[in-house]
Each structure stands twice: as C-alpha cells, then as structure tokens.
Scaffold this active site. Sequence first.
Site, PDB file in Angstrom:
ATOM      1  CB  SER A 146      -0.950  -0.111   1.222  1.00 18.77           C
ATOM      2  OG  SER A 146      -1.807   1.158   1.194  1.00 18.77           O
ATOM      3  CG  HIS A 173      -4.359  -0.910  -0.835  1.00 15.50           C
ATOM      4  ND1 HIS A 173      -3.850  -0.747   0.488  1.00 15.50           N
ATOM      5  CD2 HIS A 173      -4.781  -2.061  -1.095  1.00 15.50           C
ATOM      6  CE1 HIS A 173      -4.423  -1.777   1.084  1.00 15.50           C
ATOM      7  NE2 HIS A 173      -4.652  -2.673   0.175  1.00 15.50           N
ATOM      8  CG  ASP A 272      -5.691  -5.654   2.217  1.00 17.22           C
ATOM      9  OD1 ASP A 272      -6.158  -6.584   2.278  1.00 17.22           O
ATOM     10  OD2 ASP A 272      -5.626  -5.113   1.016  1.00 17.22           O
TER      11      ASP A 272
END
Length: 329
Positions: A146, A173, A272
């Site tokens: 991310s 992401h 995540d």
Amino acid sequence: MRIMLADDSAVVRTIIAQNFAKNPEIKIIASVSTCQKLLNNITLENPDAIICGNAASDESEKAALNTIINKHNIPVLLLENSDSYSIPFVAKLTETIAKPKLREYNQEFFSTLFKKLKTLIERKSASNTGVNTDKSRIKLLCIGASTGGPTAVSEVFSGLGYNFPLPILYTQHIEIEKDKPLVAWLNEVCKNVKVKLAEDGEEAMPGTVYMAPADRHLVISHESHSGKPVLKISDEEPERYLRPAVNKLFNSAAKIYRDTVLAVLLTGMGADGANGCKEICENGGWTIVEDKSTCAVFGMPAAAIELGAAKEVLPRPEISKRILEMVKR
C-alpha cells in the site's frame, strides 16, 4: 487431527468413527463412500490427513487420490486390501496399513492407525518448516503493498534478476486511473521483468508481474492443466473499504496453491494482507513481511506479525535475495 474418511463400506466407516470418537486428539470432519466426494470440500475443510479404503477400487478413485496428494498436498493413509497394488503416490505423503476383516478392528489396529496418522502429519509439517523450501515446491509469488508500495516493489522486482521462473501476482492499493501509469513506470525502472495489468481469464506466465487493476480485485480462479494460475478480475464488494484488497489475492492463492505459495507483504497503512498471510501459513505456504526499518508505513507488515502470520521479517534490501534462495535452490 482433522481427519476425512473415505471407504465404500458404511460399516467400516462407522467402526472407525466410533473408535476415534474416544480419542480427543482426533476429529472426523467427513465420512463418505469415495475420495471423489471428498474433493468437493477439501479446500474448505483443510484436513490434516485422509484415511482411504478405496485405493485400488477403480480408476476414478486413483485419480481422486492423485489430486488429493499431488495437488492439495494432503497426507493419505491407505487401508490396503490383499488385492491392492503399488500406487505411484508421493512416498512422503502416504502410509499404508493392511485392511482387516470386520472382526479384526481391535485396539492393536487402532493404535497402529493412530501412530501412522501422526507420522504422516509430522512428516508433512517437517517438510514445510525451516528453510528447506525448494524450487520444485514453490510455484507462485504473490506480493501486496500500500503506502510506499511502488518504490518498495520496484526494488524487490529489480533484485529478482532476469528469467525469474515463477509468475508474480501483485496487488497495490492505488487510485483509479493511476494503475496504467504505475505499470508504465515499473516497466521503465525494472527492465528484468515484464509488468502488466492483469486481465480476466488469462494464464499467468513465469517472469511476468500481473498487477491488480485499480478498483478491482485480483484473485486466482483455478490452476490450469499446465499448473499455472488462471486469473480472475473481480468486482466483488470492497473488503474493509479496499478494492483491490491484498487479502483477496492471498486467500485465493492459499486455497488453490496451498504450500506452494510464497507471499511477500510490503509497506502499507492498515491491516490488509495480514489475514491472507495467516491463510497461507495455515495451508503450509511461506510468508515474508517487510521490517519496520525500511517501511514507509509499518502497518500491514505489523498486523501480519501480530497475527503470527510472518514466517520471516526482513528489511527491504534482503527480500529479493531471500526470494531467489527459496525459489532457485
């Protein structure tokens, strides 16, 4: 021990189940007539071992056993009749015991059965621990990131050298309309690998990075006949407000490739990928997470560590080297 039982005799299945009910270390999670029936729920139930009394019954049962052992990597204890023959299964994942007549299912038989089950499970566990992971076992590299991810993955990709032997699936992401520019940039700075946006239904090839498109999940649909992952681009609901989600990719890899997955979780905010790492570990795969010292944001790796889902924690410069050690050994 979570055990599945397949035997064409309901009487035999009942005798075994009733005896094992006395043993607190064993739980029978399925009792069916054929190994083919076990295949329907085998990835969902994730058994520690299978007892099968139908090994020599017909070609369909032999095929089902081969799938259980060679694809799902689940140990099988074969109850062999006198007419059984040598079946070419993976030796480390099989044990045999003579199938007794109904009146001979005694305490000695069950003691031997229990010992052989423990041996099988311990043997598989030993083969999946430590650093003895070898080239023949790892089939797939998955990466999630991310905040700070593009720089991190560019360093990891560059360190893999040319002719990397596995497909690489990558979830980042990223904002809508930023995915194509990122792919272009990665191709510019990482000349040793090809980077592309993953497409629905395509077969992932070695040495290529398949990145999840913005606002769409990247998952593995199934394994092709040649053993390569077939990709699926999904519009399922976001997971914890995230689409694409690293967990979606990692969970699908764990389900289909089990102990042949190597997953890397890099810098990023939030949690995540942590649950996905846990799924991979529980299925016998290997996980590497980035150390705090090199993370832009120590969120996702920290969450995986907290869950006990990080097999190794390494600073970024050491990650690609470790990947190559595991894949090319």
